[in-house]
Design a protein around this motif. Structure first.
Motif, PDB file in Angstrom:
ATOM      1  N   MET A   1     -25.373 -24.167 -47.546  1.00 14.81           N
ATOM      2  CA  MET A   1     -25.684 -23.064 -48.606  1.00 14.81           C
ATOM      3  C   MET A   1     -24.999 -21.749 -48.139  1.00 14.81           C
ATOM      4  N   ILE A   2     -23.970 -21.204 -48.912  1.00 12.45           N
ATOM      5  CA  ILE A   2     -22.998 -20.151 -48.426  1.00 12.45           C
ATOM      6  C   ILE A   2     -23.742 -18.933 -48.474  1.00 12.45           C
ATOM      7  N   PHE A   3     -24.804 -18.840 -49.174  1.00 13.24           N
ATOM      8  CA  PHE A   3     -25.661 -17.575 -49.222  1.00 13.24           C
ATOM      9  C   PHE A   3     -26.346 -17.237 -47.824  1.00 13.24           C
ATOM     10  N   PHE A   4     -26.792 -18.172 -47.042  1.00 14.78           N
ATOM     11  CA  PHE A   4     -27.167 -17.992 -45.793  1.00 14.78           C
ATOM     12  C   PHE A   4     -26.138 -17.642 -44.746  1.00 14.78           C
ATOM     13  N   GLU A   5     -25.093 -18.414 -44.914  1.00 12.24           N
ATOM     14  CA  GLU A   5     -23.748 -18.212 -44.132  1.00 12.24           C
ATOM     15  C   GLU A   5     -23.142 -16.817 -44.212  1.00 12.24           C
ATOM     16  N   GLY A   6     -23.329 -16.329 -45.503  1.00 11.45           N
ATOM     17  CA  GLY A   6     -22.653 -14.921 -45.643  1.00 11.45           C
ATOM     18  C   GLY A   6     -23.471 -13.914 -45.213  1.00 11.45           C
ATOM     19  N   VAL A   7     -24.830 -13.826 -45.313  1.00 10.55           N
ATOM     20  CA  VAL A   7     -25.560 -12.934 -44.762  1.00 10.55           C
ATOM     21  C   VAL A   7     -25.763 -13.124 -43.123  1.00 10.55           C
ATOM     22  N   THR A   8     -25.436 -14.102 -42.499  1.00 12.60           N
ATOM     23  CA  THR A   8     -25.004 -14.281 -41.156  1.00 12.60           C
ATOM     24  C   THR A   8     -24.013 -13.529 -40.729  1.00 12.60           C
ATOM     25  N   MET A   9     -22.944 -13.880 -41.544  1.00  8.78           N
ATOM     26  CA  MET A   9     -21.503 -13.195 -41.063  1.00  8.78           C
ATOM     27  C   MET A   9     -21.586 -11.573 -41.189  1.00  8.78           C
ATOM     28  N   LEU A  10     -22.528 -11.099 -42.233  1.00 11.07           N
ATOM     29  CA  LEU A  10     -22.518  -9.707 -42.561  1.00 11.07           C
ATOM     30  C   LEU A  10     -23.226  -9.087 -41.464  1.00 11.07           C
ATOM     31  N   LEU A  11     -24.165  -9.660 -41.022  1.00 10.34           N
ATOM     32  CA  LEU A  11     -25.154  -9.353 -39.660  1.00 10.34           C
ATOM     33  C   LEU A  11     -24.275  -9.331 -38.543  1.00 10.34           C
ATOM     34  N   ALA A  12     -23.461 -10.349 -38.249  1.00  8.54           N
ATOM     35  CA  ALA A  12     -22.591 -10.423 -37.254  1.00  8.54           C
ATOM     36  C   ALA A  12     -21.409  -9.192 -36.897  1.00  8.54           C
ATOM     37  N   ILE A  13     -20.898  -9.128 -38.427  1.00 10.30           N
ATOM     38  CA  ILE A  13     -19.709  -8.120 -38.343  1.00 10.30           C
ATOM     39  C   ILE A  13     -20.351  -6.729 -38.280  1.00 10.30           C
ATOM     40  N   LEU A  14     -21.455  -6.416 -38.985  1.00  7.92           N
ATOM     41  CA  LEU A  14     -21.910  -5.013 -38.892  1.00  7.92           C
ATOM     42  C   LEU A  14     -22.707  -4.618 -37.553  1.00  7.92           C
ATOM     43  N   SER A  15     -23.242  -5.609 -36.739  1.00  4.61           N
ATOM     44  CA  SER A  15     -24.133  -5.418 -35.561  1.00  4.61           C
ATOM     45  C   SER A  15     -23.025  -5.416 -34.567  1.00  4.61           C
ATOM     46  N   GLY A  16     -21.900  -6.170 -34.624  1.00  5.21           N
ATOM     47  CA  GLY A  16     -21.064  -6.411 -33.291  1.00  5.21           C
ATOM     48  C   GLY A  16     -21.552  -6.973 -32.296  1.00  5.21           C
ATOM     49  N   GLN A  17     -22.708  -7.906 -32.289  1.00  5.46           N
ATOM     50  CA  GLN A  17     -23.350  -8.689 -31.599  1.00  5.46           C
ATOM     51  C   GLN A  17     -22.889  -9.965 -31.431  1.00  5.46           C
ATOM     52  N   ARG A  18     -23.443 -10.809 -30.069  1.00  5.03           N
ATOM     53  CA  ARG A  18     -23.054 -12.121 -30.053  1.00  5.03           C
ATOM     54  C   ARG A  18     -23.950 -13.003 -30.898  1.00  5.03           C
ATOM     55  N   LEU A  19     -24.209 -14.113 -30.597  1.00  2.52           N
ATOM     56  CA  LEU A  19     -25.160 -15.126 -31.468  1.00  2.52           C
ATOM     57  C   LEU A  19     -26.394 -14.837 -31.034  1.00  2.52           C
ATOM     58  N   GLN A  20     -26.676 -14.702 -29.500  1.00  2.00           N
ATOM     59  CA  GLN A  20     -28.328 -14.711 -29.134  1.00  2.00           C
ATOM     60  C   GLN A  20     -28.945 -13.609 -29.607  1.00  2.00           C
ATOM     61  N   PRO A  21     -28.354 -12.202 -29.863  1.00  2.00           N
ATOM     62  CA  PRO A  21     -29.096 -11.173 -30.551  1.00  2.00           C
ATOM     63  C   PRO A  21     -29.541 -11.423 -31.987  1.00  2.00           C
ATOM     64  N   LEU A  22     -28.525 -12.215 -32.899  1.00  2.00           N
ATOM     65  CA  LEU A  22     -28.645 -12.393 -34.043  1.00  2.00           C
ATOM     66  C   LEU A  22     -29.855 -13.405 -34.305  1.00  2.00           C
TER      67      LEU A  22
ATOM     68  N   GLY B   1     -23.453 -20.024 -34.840  1.00  2.00           N
ATOM     69  CA  GLY B   1     -22.073 -20.250 -34.692  1.00  2.00           C
ATOM     70  C   GLY B   1     -21.475 -21.241 -35.607  1.00  2.00           C
ATOM     71  N   CYS B   2     -21.924 -22.147 -36.103  1.00  2.00           N
ATOM     72  CA  CYS B   2     -21.348 -23.043 -37.000  1.00  2.00           C
ATOM     73  C   CYS B   2     -21.218 -22.394 -38.502  1.00  2.00           C
ATOM     74  N   TRP B   3     -22.370 -21.538 -38.901  1.00  2.00           N
ATOM     75  CA  TRP B   3     -22.350 -20.760 -39.952  1.00  2.00           C
ATOM     76  C   TRP B   3     -21.091 -19.827 -39.955  1.00  2.00           C
ATOM     77  N   LEU B   4     -20.836 -19.116 -39.050  1.00  2.00           N
ATOM     78  CA  LEU B   4     -19.863 -18.168 -38.782  1.00  2.00           C
ATOM     79  C   LEU B   4     -18.488 -18.646 -38.753  1.00  2.00           C
ATOM     80  N   LYS B   5     -18.449 -19.811 -38.157  1.00  2.00           N
ATOM     81  CA  LYS B   5     -16.893 -20.598 -38.465  1.00  2.00           C
ATOM     82  C   LYS B   5     -16.816 -21.154 -39.713  1.00  2.00           C
ATOM     83  N   THR B   6     -17.986 -21.584 -40.309  1.00  2.00           N
ATOM     84  CA  THR B   6     -17.643 -21.911 -41.709  1.00  2.00           C
ATOM     85  C   THR B   6     -17.077 -20.876 -42.582  1.00  2.00           C
ATOM     86  N   VAL B   7     -17.832 -19.768 -42.510  1.00  2.00           N
ATOM     87  CA  VAL B   7     -17.305 -18.684 -43.369  1.00  2.00           C
ATOM     88  C   VAL B   7     -15.818 -18.283 -43.049  1.00  2.00           C
ATOM     89  N   MET B   8     -15.639 -18.537 -41.674  1.00  2.00           N
ATOM     90  CA  MET B   8     -14.269 -17.722 -41.268  1.00  2.00           C
ATOM     91  C   MET B   8     -13.347 -18.776 -41.800  1.00  2.00           C
TER      92      MET B   8
END
Length: 130
Positions: free
Chosen positions: A1-22, A103-110
């Motif tokens: 579901m692209i919605f979950f992946e998109g929200v995860t990408m937004l959190l990753a971009i806005l926080s600038g954090q690695r996967l473990q903090p997310l 990580g898979c979700w972020l790669k999918t969005v990219m």
């Protein structure tokens, strides 16, 4: 579901954090106000030094996305049973995600955005000296 992946990408971009903090974002350690959303990470991370705590991550309000945040929290609260982690899997049974899934979700969005995930980012040596 692209919605979950998109929200995860937004959190990753806005926080600038690695996967473990997310992965460590928890609904119980989240403070949601009208103007911001603050996550306090209470679990030790790989990069946390002994005796130090990770500082809180603060996401300030962006008016069009505030409703998205409320929608996401309402959607995931109906899917969760005993999980307090913010990011959960969208297939049944809905459970806490691992860093690998995030990580898979972020790669999918990219990939869907046309970004080649196999490219290696090369930083000029002059920037490393700053």
């Amino acid at each position: 579901m692209i919605f979950f992946e998109g929200v995860t990408m937004l959190l990753a971009i806005l926080s600038g954090q690695r996967l473990q903090p997310l992965k460590a974002f928890s609904v119980k350690s989240m403070t949601l106000t009208d103007t911001k959303c603050v996550f306090q990470i209470n679990t030790p991370l790989k990069t946390t030094r002994p005796g130090r705590h990770t500082s809180a991550l603060e996401f300030c309000e962006y008016t069009p996305s505030y409703d998205l945040c409320i929608f996401f929290l309402n959607l995931t609260s109906t899917l969760k049973s005993d999980c307090d982690q913010l990011l959960i899997t969208y297939s049944k049974p809905h459970r806490a995600t691992s860093s690998v899934i995030i990580g898979c979700w972020l790669k999918t969005v990219m990939t869907k955005s046309g970004i080649d995930k196999n490219l290696v980012l090369v930083v000029p040596e002059q920037l490393l000296l700053l």
